[in-house]
Design an enzyme around this catalytic site. Structure first.
Site: not given
Length: 386
Positions: A166-168, A171
């Site tokens: 989810w961070d990827v 971003g």
């Protein structure tokens, strides 16, 4: 430089006040496309400056990996002067500047505050939850259902994945969002305030991939099926010698080639009538996945990895050997990849570094991450006229 060879985002300037994965990845994505991305940290660095994994020198490989190609400025945000300098940098960042990317929620860093000195400001703030509350990849992942659909069927405990997916995704959404807002500003002259909650990224992707609608319509959660492919046939097998391989058949052609190579074409054909199945059909291959796997397992157990590779060569079967990060790093073919270069990273030494996979003119080079604060004086002179 000829225009066709220039980096696609050459001239764009972004001020990034960030930490951890999502915002730094968004900024680095823009930097690797040619934007001048200036990461601004507090004196001594943000909370991610010592994040694992660490190099033998003690420097963070994590920080270095997510800040390649940027410039680094440090300011004393604890006092009003440092905050005022930040406002001046935003205001003085040029006609292709006035773009702020952050995951910090300080009032002095808000769109409302910074736009006072830069009316056409583009400001993207990553938050945890839509209400502004805190959340991170692990907590967002827990809330979506993925850890309870991961792992073997008999397992009752949740399984977190190592990849901060989810961070990827967040971003990359951030990079797209800033570029969309910059296009809007070019057409209208108007800036824009954008909020990007990490929880909404996870929810959106869960919906895009059909997980949400499936649960809504059936009332059931996605079952745990280990390394099988939901809705088709794919799974891992152990070869003679102990290697594990992942084998994927997404189409009837893939499965037919797998059956032929393993000598099971007639066996599978003979099973279709008693099972009431058609193995050219995805759903039938999925329904009878355990039977299919049981028949394939002995073939893989009798063949070495080299023999498997030879057998599958020239076929449509999709497969790959499982390997560790260390095996990946030791692969002689690694440096032949167009997205990998050996670079000299300050404070760490020579390491393989990865660039952007969007192959196009102007994006081939991979620049190292800066030393924390290394560009402070130069950026202050350039943007504030000092």
């Amino acid at each position: 430089m000829p225009a066709e060879e220039a980096a696609p985002l050459a001239g764009l300037r972004v001020l990034e006040i960030s930490s951890f994965v999502a915002a730094p990845l968004g900024g680095m994505t823009l930097a690797q496309l040619g934007a001048d991305v200036i990461r601004i940290d507090p004196i001594g660095g943000a909370a991610d400056v010592t994040r694992w994994p660490l190099a033998p020198t003690g420097k963070s490989l994590y920080w270095a990996g997510l800040n390649k190609g940027k410039r680094s400025v440090t300011l004393d945000f604890r006092g009003p002067r440092g905050r005022e300098i930040l406002k001046e940098l935003v205001a003085g960042s040029g006609p292709d500047g006035g773009i702020v990317l952050t995951n910090a929620g300080f009032p002095w860093l808000s769109y409302a505050e910074l736009s006072k000195n830069r009316p056409d400001l583009i400001h993207l703030q990553i938050t945890g939850r839509p209400d502004g509350g805190a959340a991170v990849d692990y907590t967002v992942n827990a809330a979506t259902g993925f850890p309870l659909a991961t792992g073997p069927a008999e397992l009752r405990d949740p399984v977190n994945h190592v990849l901060p997916a989810w961070d990827v995704a967040c971003g990359l959404y951030a990079a797209v969002g800033l570029l969309a807002a910059e296009r809007h500003r070019r057409r209208t002259g108007q800036g824009r305030a954008i909020t990007l909650p990490l929880a909404d990224v996870a929810l959106a992707v869960t919906g895009h991939l059909g997980f949400l609608a499936e649960a809504w319509l059936t009332g059931d959660s996605r079952p745990r099926i280990g390394n099988h492919l939901y809705g088709g046939f794919a799974r891992d097998f152990r070869t003679y010698g102990g290697d594990s391989v992942m084998v994927v058949t997404l189409t009837a052609r893939h499965f037919a080639d797998l059956a032929r190579v393993t000598g099971l074409t007639e066996t599978f054909g003979g099973l279709e009538q008693p099972l009431g199945a058609d193995f050219a059909n995805d759903a039938d291959r999925y329904e009878h996945r355990e039977v299919i796997a049981a028949l394939l397992t002995p073939w893989f157990a009798r063949h070495t990895l080299a023999e498997v590779a030879e057998a599958f060569a020239g076929t449509s079967v999709l497969w790959e050997r499982y390997r560790t990060f260390a095996e990946l790093a030791e692969d002689p073919a690694l440096l032949a990849s167009p997205v990998v270069r050996l670079i000299s990273q300050p404070g760490i030494g020579e390491v393989p570094a990865t660039g952007i996979p969007l192959a196009q003119p102007g994006v081939g080079d991979i620049a190292a991450a800066p030393e924390l604060g290394a560009d402070t004086a130069a950026v202050l002179r350039e943007l504030r006229g000092e």
